[in-house]
Design an enzyme around this catalytic site. Structure first.
Site, mmCIF file in Angstrom:
data_model
loop_
_atom_site.group_PDB
_atom_site.id
_atom_site.type_symbol
_atom_site.label_atom_id
_atom_site.label_comp_id
_atom_site.label_asym_id
_atom_site.label_seq_id
_atom_site.Cartn_x
_atom_site.Cartn_y
_atom_site.Cartn_z
ATOM 1 N N LEU A 1 -23.351 28.995 -14.646
ATOM 2 C CA LEU A 1 -24.680 29.044 -15.266
ATOM 3 C C LEU A 1 -25.735 28.678 -14.231
ATOM 4 C CD1 LEU A 1 -23.832 27.181 -18.611
ATOM 5 C CD2 LEU A 1 -23.602 29.623 -18.090
ATOM 6 N N GLY A 2 -26.480 29.670 -13.790
ATOM 7 C CA GLY A 2 -27.550 29.438 -12.816
ATOM 8 C C GLY A 2 -28.688 30.376 -13.141
ATOM 9 N N ASN A 3 -29.432 30.787 -12.146
ATOM 10 C CA ASN A 3 -30.477 31.766 -12.419
ATOM 11 C C ASN A 3 -29.824 33.066 -12.892
ATOM 12 O OD1 ASN A 3 -33.138 32.532 -12.620
ATOM 13 N ND2 ASN A 3 -33.107 33.460 -10.587
ATOM 14 N N ARG B 1 -21.397 37.652 2.386
ATOM 15 C CA ARG B 1 -21.280 37.878 0.951
ATOM 16 C C ARG B 1 -21.729 39.317 0.690
ATOM 17 N NH1 ARG B 1 -25.354 36.374 -3.819
ATOM 18 N NH2 ARG B 1 -24.030 37.093 -5.516
ATOM 19 N N ARG C 1 -32.858 38.142 -16.675
ATOM 20 C CA ARG C 1 -32.107 39.279 -17.228
ATOM 21 C C ARG C 1 -31.798 39.046 -18.703
ATOM 22 N NH1 ARG C 1 -28.113 38.553 -12.684
ATOM 23 N NH2 ARG C 1 -29.061 39.559 -10.886
ATOM 24 N N GLU D 1 -19.255 28.770 -2.961
ATOM 25 C CA GLU D 1 -18.878 30.125 -2.556
ATOM 26 C C GLU D 1 -18.793 30.241 -1.036
ATOM 27 O OE1 GLU D 1 -21.237 32.981 -5.339
ATOM 28 O OE2 GLU D 1 -22.119 30.992 -5.476
ATOM 29 N N ASN E 1 -25.608 35.255 3.502
ATOM 30 C CA ASN E 1 -25.864 35.854 2.193
ATOM 31 C C ASN E 1 -27.240 36.515 2.287
ATOM 32 O OD1 ASN E 1 -26.421 36.445 -0.440
ATOM 33 N ND2 ASN E 1 -25.965 34.405 -1.251
ATOM 34 N N HIS F 1 -20.178 37.254 -9.430
ATOM 35 C CA HIS F 1 -19.947 35.817 -9.214
ATOM 36 C C HIS F 1 -18.457 35.533 -9.000
ATOM 37 C CE1 HIS F 1 -23.728 34.859 -11.817
ATOM 38 N NE2 HIS F 1 -24.064 34.870 -10.543
HETATM 39 P P1 AMP Z 1 -28.651 28.483 -9.294
HETATM 40 O O1 AMP Z 1 -29.051 29.926 -9.464
HETATM 41 O O2 AMP Z 1 -27.177 28.262 -9.475
HETATM 42 O O3 AMP Z 1 -29.195 27.863 -8.051
HETATM 43 O O4 AMP Z 1 -29.334 27.683 -10.514
HETATM 44 C C1 AMP Z 1 -30.717 27.642 -10.664
HETATM 45 C C2 AMP Z 1 -31.039 27.160 -12.077
HETATM 46 O O5 AMP Z 1 -30.493 25.848 -12.284
HETATM 47 C C3 AMP Z 1 -32.539 27.065 -12.351
HETATM 48 O O6 AMP Z 1 -32.823 27.599 -13.619
HETATM 49 C C4 AMP Z 1 -32.769 25.552 -12.354
HETATM 50 O O7 AMP Z 1 -33.856 25.155 -13.150
HETATM 51 C C5 AMP Z 1 -31.468 25.074 -12.952
HETATM 52 N N1 AMP Z 1 -31.278 23.636 -12.741
HETATM 53 C C6 AMP Z 1 -31.077 22.966 -11.596
HETATM 54 N N2 AMP Z 1 -31.025 21.625 -11.834
HETATM 55 C C7 AMP Z 1 -31.206 21.455 -13.169
HETATM 56 C C8 AMP Z 1 -31.259 20.330 -14.041
HETATM 57 N N3 AMP Z 1 -31.112 19.080 -13.591
HETATM 58 N N4 AMP Z 1 -31.459 20.543 -15.364
HETATM 59 C C9 AMP Z 1 -31.600 21.804 -15.822
HETATM 60 N N5 AMP Z 1 -31.556 22.903 -15.064
HETATM 61 C C10 AMP Z 1 -31.366 22.734 -13.745
#
Ligand code: AMP
Length: 414
Positions: free
Chosen positions: A218-220, A99, A250, A394, A7, A189
């Site tokens: 739900l991530g960054n 990816r 964003r 993924e 990636n 995604h």
């Molecule tokens: P990703 O892009 O899928 O890796 O997700 C990253 C996001 O997940 C960041 O905003 C992290 O702060 C959030 N995150 C990871 N673990 C936790 C947690 N235990 N509680 C709240 N947010 C989390």
């Protein structure tokens, strides 16, 4: 087969080595042998490498470009003391799966990479100028390192959403812009939403055609998908990943007139405003603190920071609205599934999102939600709509698609 999953971003590389073949896919017995990431490529890079079951090794060194990053990762993977089973030299890597962010309308599924495919990925640069060039550099570097004889596959973030019907992918702008420039919703995604839908039907032991769910990545970066009959029928990201939910940096959905307004008021070009909406908005923009949800939760709980709380509330409110609209669009759903760094790990965010949905038959079980680890059901037994957590993977789908393409010419099994 040992598959190298790559990636490649503009200044980062994430990789995994996954041992898989048609038999292990059928038995769900694929094995991740190693994974790692290199950040801040182009300067003083930070490296994290882990062989399965071993401590993560961290180091720092200057790394000038993506090719050097891949070579550095491979040197570690093949070193005698790395402890990775069955990988002694690069001849023990049998294929590479990449990816690729944008595949436009051209790529409706994963493909083996040829000159023609590479040209197709180049054609999509205009839709993903921040991502596709880095993906192409990764493909070219891997070709230089491994030679042309080892198969390489491209797995597109957009491909799973190519089943969207016209009513959800067309924007209400003059139709000729779709015809002339292919301006439409593509969605991203896709590999994550597809993996979650695949796991769901495997766990439930139902055919693909019976999958009617809403998946929340739900991530960054965050997006939501409505999946009916196993196919993506709507999703929140659009022509680019900027549209939809509130994300780390964003803005997600907004009135398009805001671009011109900010441009005039702040003396910025449209390009600069777009950058601001991509890089300085979302959770970071509202809170003025950070794009990191875990830190925002800590700030709001420990020091009662008002804007940290506001950012979290706006994030959850937007997700809740999208769930409501996709339930309406699909005339209901059997399950809502959380994934991604926030979706998998934050019971608090899951609770805040589900709070307003009980009238639609979505009833969270607070204690299951609090104690859930990994895959699990977090809804009450009498909840007509199940709520689940399914950690995304993924890289596994990328490795599996690569193997299936090599042996059968068809990635299928989406
Ligand atoms: P990703 O892009 O899928 O890796 O997700 C990253 C996001 O997940 C960041 O905003 C992290 O702060 C959030 N995150 C990871 N673990 C936790 C947690 N235990 N509680 C709240 N947010 C989390």
């Amino acid at each position: 087969m040992n598959i190298l999953v790559l990636n490649c971003g503009s200044s980062s590389l994430k990789f995994q080595i996954i041992a898989t073949d048609l038999e292990t896919i059928a038995q769900n017995a694929d094995r991740r042998l190693a994974h790692g990431q290199i950040e801040r490529i182009g300067g003083a890079a930070i490296l994290n490498f882990s062989a399965e079951g071993k401590e993560t090794e961290r180091s720092a060194m200057p790394i000038k470009d993506i090719r050097t990053a891949i070579e550095t990762a491979l040197r570690w993977v093949t070193a005698e003391d790395s402890g990775i089973e069955g990988v002694q030299g690069i001849a023990d890597i049998h294929a590479v799966g990449h990816r690729v962010v944008h595949g436009g309308e051209q790529f409706k599924q994963s493909v083996l990479i040829s000159e023609e495919v590479l040209r197709g990925i180049e054609d999509c640069i205009e839709f993903a100028p921040l991502h596709n060039p880095a993906n192409i550099k990764g493909i070219q570097a891997a070709r230089e390192i491994f030679g042309r004889n080892i198969p390489q596959a491209a797995i597109f973030d957009t491909a799973f959403h190519q089943t969207l019907p016209e009513i959800s992918y067309l924007y209400a702008i003059p139709y000729q812009f779709y015809r002339r420039h292919k301006i439409r919703r593509y969605g991203f995604h896709g590999t994550s939403h597809r993996y979650v839908a695949y796991r769901y039907r495997t766990i439930k032991n139902i055919p693909r055609s019976e999958v009617k769910i809403i998946t929340l990545h739900l991530g960054n970066g965050s997006s939501i998908a409505a999946i009916n009959g196993g196919n993506s029928v709507d999703t929140s990201m659009g022509l680019t990943p900027l549209e939809g939910l509130v994300m780390g940096t964003r803005s997600g959905d907004l009135d398009a007139a805001i671009l011109e307004f900010i441009s005039a008021k702040e003396g910025l070009t449209i390009h600069e405003v777009e950058m601001l909406l991509n890089k300085q908005s979302g959770l970071l923009g509202i809170s003025g603190l950070t794009n990191d949800m875990r830190e925002l939760i800590a700030e709001s709980e420990e020091s009662g920071d008002r804007r940290a709380r506001l950012a979290i509330e706006i994030f959850c409110y937007r997700v809740c609205k999208y769930i409501g609209s996709y339930l309406a669009a699909m005339n209901g759903a059997d399950a809502i599934i959380f994934t991604g760094g926030i979706g998998e790990n934050s019971a608090k965010i899951r609770k805040m999102i589900c709070e307003n949905l009980s009238w639609m038959g979505i009833r969270l079980d607070e204690s299951k939600n609090e104690t859930n680890k990994g895959e699990g059901i977090i809804s009450k037994e009498n909840s007509p709509v199940e709520i689940r957590v399914i950690p995304t993977n993924e890289e596994l789908l990328i490795a599996r698609d690569t193997v299936r393409l090599i042996y059968t010419g068809d990635p299928a099994a989406g």
